[in-house]
Design an enzyme around this catalytic site. Structure first.
Site, PDB file in Angstrom:
ATOM      1  N   ASP A   1      -8.688   7.642 -12.621  1.00  0.00           N
ATOM      2  CA  ASP A   1      -7.488   8.385 -12.250  1.00  0.00           C
ATOM      3  C   ASP A   1      -6.643   8.911 -13.400  1.00  0.00           C
ATOM      4  OD1 ASP A   1      -8.072   8.254  -9.586  1.00  0.00           O
ATOM      5  OD2 ASP A   1      -6.958   6.418  -9.234  1.00  0.00           O
ATOM      6  N   TYR A  43      -5.010   8.767  -2.191  1.00  0.00           N
ATOM      7  CA  TYR A  43      -4.515   7.394  -2.291  1.00  0.00           C
ATOM      8  C   TYR A  43      -3.130   7.355  -2.900  1.00  0.00           C
ATOM      9  CZ  TYR A  43      -7.553   3.659  -0.702  1.00  0.00           C
ATOM     10  OH  TYR A  43      -8.219   2.756   0.077  1.00  0.00           O
TER      11      TYR A  43
END
Length: 744
Positions: A362, A450
Site C-alpha cells: 500500500d 479497504y
C-alpha cells in the site's frame, strides 16, 4: 439540566505533563519533525520549476512524456543531528524537503529523488542516493494522468464489446448515463521487473462497486509512454481466456462462448449499501452513549507536539506510509526516538486472473495521503481535537485534507486497576479503583476499497499501544466453480477472496539512553527434591533468559517459536530494585507469512518474514519499504533482508525493532456490505518492564478509595482527587461532514 450518559470523563482544567517533568519549549521539540507547510511546499515547487536544466512541467500536462514533480515531503534529519538539538540544545538541523521527480521527457526516462533546502527559502537541491539499486522508471506509482489515459483506452476497448457488456449486465462503460461500469486495477503490474502490465476488472458503478464484479477482466500492457501503443494482451470472460478482444467478440457472436446474464438489482436496495434494512430492536429515537469532557481537555496540543499524563511526543504523517511518532518520552525520559507505520500489504488468492495477481503493497498507492476527513462522533468522538494535513502527491499544488487527524482522551470502560478488599464477613475493608483513561492519536487510510484505522494509545501507567483496525469493502471477484477454494460466496455471483493483511512498524527504542541490549525470556521446567519432604519432587517453572547479541539471533521467522517476553533494556541503568531499566514488546496478532521465502514478489517484502527483527540503528536504513515496491517487488529499491544480512552485533548499541502484525481474512456473509472492526484489530504493546520503581499511574488523581466509616457500612468515607460532579456535558452542535480535499 444534568445529562445522563454511560461513558463519562471527569476532567480537570489543566493539561500536559506532570509537575516534575522538565518543560521544554514544545515548538522546539516538535518543529524539527513537523510536516512541511503549504507555503514550504510552494517554495520547493517554485524553486525547482525555476531550474531550466530540469525542464519541469505540470503534472496535469496530458502527455506522459514529461518531467514533473510527483512528491514533496519533509526530509527527516539524521537521528544524531536531531538529538543534538533535543538533548544538547544545539542549533536545529537544516530543514529540508524530499522531492521525487519523474523524468519521462528524455531518451532514458528515470525517477530521481532530490533533497531541497534550506527551508523556508531553498537555495540548493542535491541528488538523493539509494543504498541499493535506484528505482526503475516502470516502478513509479500510477499517476492521475496515466489513469486518465487508461480510462480513455477502456473507452476504446469496451466499445468493441458493448453488446456483450449490455447483454451480460445491463450496464456499459462507454456511452452510458446512469447504468455505467467502472474498473479496478490490480497490482503488481506484471510478472517480472521492468514490466507495466495491469489486469483490469470491470464492475457495476453503484454504491459499493467493489463487490459488484461482472466477470470481465483484461490484461493491458501500458509500459509505453505513448498510449497509442498500449495493447490488450489477454481477456478473461466468465472463466474463459481469449488472446484479444476481437477473439472474444467473434466467438461470442458465433455461440462459442459460455454466456452469462447477471441478476439485476433494485437501485434503492443494493446489498452493498449502508442504508439500514431489516428489523431492529434498538430504539431509533434515542441517541447512544457519548464520550464527553465537561471541563475541557486534559492534554495539550501545540502544532505537532502533544503532552498528556506524563507522555510527550511529536508526530507527522508521511505521504507514503502514514503516521510517525518522534521523541516519545514519559515523565521527561525518552522511551523511543521513533515509532512509525512502515508498510501494509494484502495478498490475495483466487481463480480469476485479477484475483490471483492481487498483491497490494500500500505505500505504493500513497497510503499516507489517503487520510481523508474524519467524521466527528463516528470516526472520532465529538470532543476530539481535529487537525488538518497537507500532502503534495501527484499534484501541482499542496492538497488540504480537512480534519484528517484527531487526538482525544477516552475511557476504556475497564478500570486501569481495582481491588475490593473483603472482610469475609459480608463487608469490606476498602475498595480502590482507577479509571482507565487513555490518549488516542488517530488517522485513517482508505486505500481504495479497504479502510485502515491507525491508532496510537497512551496509558497512564507508561504503556503505549499501536493498533490498526481494518474495515471497508472486501476485494471481491466474479464467482467461478473453483472459487470456494479461495474464499466464500457472498452474493449470487460474487466471491469474497481470502487474503492476509500484514502491517510493519518501526520501533526505534532508546531505553534510558541509546545503548540498549535485547534478550528474550522464556520458562523452563525444573525438577528437584522437595526440601521439606525429601521423598517427593517439585516441578515448577523458572526463568530462562537468552541474550540476543547479533541481528540474526534477533530475527524470528514466521513458523518458528517466538519467545513470549521480548525485553529491551539498558545494561548500564537500573531501577531502585537493581533491575535493568527496560521495556518489552507484546504482540496482539495472528499474522503469518504470505509467500514462501524468496518467491518472486516476496523478495520485495522481506520484512514480512519476521514478526520481529532487531537491527542496529542506521540513518541509511530509515524505512523497510518504499513507494516503488508495489510496481517492482522483484528488484526492490529497499530490501529489508539486507539490514540483517551483515549480522552486526546488537549488544549495548542503538537498536531498532521491526514489528510485523496482521491477520488472515477469509471473507464471509457478514462482510456484506462491509467488513466490521471487531476481531479485525491487531497491533502490539510497548510495556515498561522494570523501567520504573513502581506503577507510574500512582500519580493519577482519577483514583477513588472507599472505606467504611468507623466500621459501619451505613456510611462511607470516599477519597477522590477530581470533581465529584462535572456539570453540563453535551454539545448542541449538529453532525457535520464535508469530506472534500482540495489544492491550496
Amino acid at each position: 439540566m444534568w445529562c445522563h450518559f454511560l461513558i463519562f470523563l471527569a476532567a480537570v482544567s489543566t493539561a500536559g505533563a506532570t509537575s516534575h517533568q522538565k518543560r521544554e519549549p514544545a515548538g522546539q521539540r516538535g518543529s524539527i519533525f513537523a510536516d512541511l507547510t503549504a507555503d514550504e511546499m510552494h517554495a520547493v515547487r517554485d524553486f525547482l520549476m525555476s531550474k531550466p536544466q530540469l525542464r519541469l512541467s505540470s503534472s496535469r500536462k496530458e502527455t506522459l512524456k514529461k518531467n514533473s514533480i510527483f512528491l514533496i515531503e519533509l526530509h527527516v534529519p539524521k537521528k544524531g543531528d536531531a538529538l543534538k538539538t533535543l538533548d544538547k540544545g544545539r542549533a536545529k538541523p537544516k530543514r529540508e524537503a524530499r522531492v521525487v521527480v519523474t523524468f519521462g521527457d528524455q531518451l532514458r526516462p528515470n525517477i530521481t529523488e532530490y533533497i531541497v533546502g534550506p527551508l523556508p527559502k531553498p537555495t540548493y537541491y542535491k541528488r538523493k542516493t539509494f543504498k541499493g539499486k535506484p528505482p526503475k522508471f516502470e516502478s513509479r506509482p500510477i499517476s492521475q494522468m496515466e489513469y486518465r489515459h487508461i480510462t480513455n483506452k477502456l473507452q476504446e476497448i469496451t466499445k468493441k464489446v458493448y453488446r456483450i457488456l449490455v447483454e451480460t449486465t445491463g450496464f456499459s462503460f462507454h456511452n452510458c448515463t446512469d447504468r455505467c461500469l467502472t474498473y479496478s486495477d490490480i497490482a503488481p503490474r506484471g510478472l517480472e521487473s521492468g514490466e507495466r502490465r495491469t489486469w483490469i476488472m470491470l464492475q457495476k458503478f453503484v454504491e459499493g462497486y467493489f463487490i459488484h464484479p461482472i466477470g470481465f477482466e483484461f490484461l493491458l500492457n501500458h509500459k509505453s509512454l505513448d498510449p497509442a501503443e498500449w495493447e490488450v494482451e489477454k481477456v478473461w470472460y466468465n472463466d474463459q481466456y481469449f488472446d484479444n478482444v476481437e477473439e472474444l467478440v467473434e466467438k461470442y457472436e458465433n455461440g462459442e462462448v459460455t454466456k452469462i446474464k447477471l441478476l439485476d438489482h433494485d437501485d434503492d436496495d443494493l446489498y452493498s449499501t449502508y442504508i439500514p434494512r431489516g428489523e431492529s430492536s434498538t430504539r431509533a429515537n434515542v441517541q447512544g452513549p457519548k464520550l464527553v469532557q465537561p471541563q475541557g481537555p486534559r492534554y495539550r496540543v501545540e502544532r505537532n507536539f502533544v503532552e498528556y499524563a506524563g507522555w510527550s511526543f511529536a508526530f507527522r504523517v508521511r505521504s507514503s506510509a502514514g503516521l510517525q511518532l518522534f521523541d516519545l518520552r514519559f515523565n521527561g525520559e525518552r522511551v523511543a526516538y521513533e515509532i512509525s507505520l512502515q508498510e501494509a500489504v494484502a495478498f490475495y488468492s483466487g481463480s480469476t486472473p485479477a484475483a490471483m495477481q492481487t498483491k497490494y503493497i500500500d505505500a505504493g498507492w500513497g497510503m499516507g495521503t489517503e487520510d481523508f476527513e474524519l467524521a466527528s462522533g463516528i470516526d472520532c468522538p465529538e470532543i476530539a481535537t481535529f487537525l488538518d494535513l497537507y500532502h503534495y502527491y501527484d499534484t501541482d499544488r499542496p492538497v488540504l485534507y480537512k480534519n484528517a487527524l484527531c487526538i482525544f482522551e477516552m475511557t476504556t470502560g475497564v478500570p486501569l486497576r481495582r481491588h475490593f478488599n473483603s472482610n469475609f464477613k459480608g463487608g469490606y475493608n476498602f475498595y480502590g479503583g482507577l479509571e482507565n483513561n487513555v490518549l488516542v492519536i488517530r488517522t485513517t487510510s482508505t486505500v481504495y476499497n479497504y479502510d485502515y484505522i491507525w491508532d496510537f494509545l497512551f496509558y497512564q501507567n507508561g504503556v503505549m499501544e499501536a493498533k490498526v483496525s481494518a474495515t471497508g469493502y472486501i476485494h471481491a471477484t466474479f464467482f467461478t466453480p473453483d472459487g470456494l477454494n479461495h474464499g466464500a460466496k457472498v452474493y449470487s455471483y460474487v466471491l469474497g477472496n481470502l487474503h492476509t493483511h500484514l502491517v510493519n512498524y518501526k520501533v526505534d527504542l532508546d531505553i534510558a539512553g541509546r545503548d540498549n541490549s535485547f534478550e528474550t525470556i522464556e520458562l523452563k521446567y525444573e525438577n528437584f527434591t522437595n526440601p521439606w519432604s525429601p521423598r517427593h519432587s517439585i516441578v515448577q517453572s523458572r526463568l530462562h533468559r537468552t541474550q540476543r547479541r547479533t541481528e540474526r539471533e534477533a530475527a524470528f521467522p514466521f513458523g518458528k517459536h517466538l519467545p513470549r517476553y521480548l525485553h529491551f533494556y539498558n545494561p548500564t541503568k537500573k531501577n531502585r530494585w537493581g533491575h535493568h531499566k527496560g521495556y518489552r514488546i507484546q504482540f496482539n496478532s495472528h499474522a503469518y507469512s504470505v509467500l514462501p521465502q524468496g518467491w518472486k514478489e516476496e523478495v520485495g517484502i522481506t520484512w514480512s518474514r519476521y514478526p520481529l527483527a532487531v537491527t542496529c540503528q542506521k540513518d541509511s536504513e530509515m524505512t523497510s519499504s518504499s513507494i516503488y515496491t508495489q510496481n517492482d517487488p522483484w528488484e526492490p529499491v529497499v530490501s529489508f533482508e539486507d539490514y540483517i544480512r551483515d549480522n552486526e552485533n546488537i549488544d549495548k548499541t542503538d537498536l531498532v525493532a521491526w514489528v510485523t502484525v496482521g491477520f488472515l481474512h477469509i471473507p464471509h456473509s457478514e462482510d456484506i456490505p462491509n467488513t466490521s472492526t471487531p476481531g479485525n484489530s491487531v497491533g502490539f504493546f510497548l510495556r515498561p518492564f522494570n523501567f520504573f520503581d513502581e506503577d507510574p499511574s500512582v500519580v493519577s488523581r482519577d483514583t477513588v478509595i472507599v472505606r467504611p466509616h468507623k466500621n459501619s457500612f451505613s456510611k462511607v468515607d470516599t477519597d477522590r482527587w477530581t470533581p465529584e460532579l462535572a456539570g453540563y456535558c453535551m454539545s448542541n452542535k449538529p453532525f457535520h461532514y464535508n469530506g472534500t480535499y482540495w489544492e491550496v
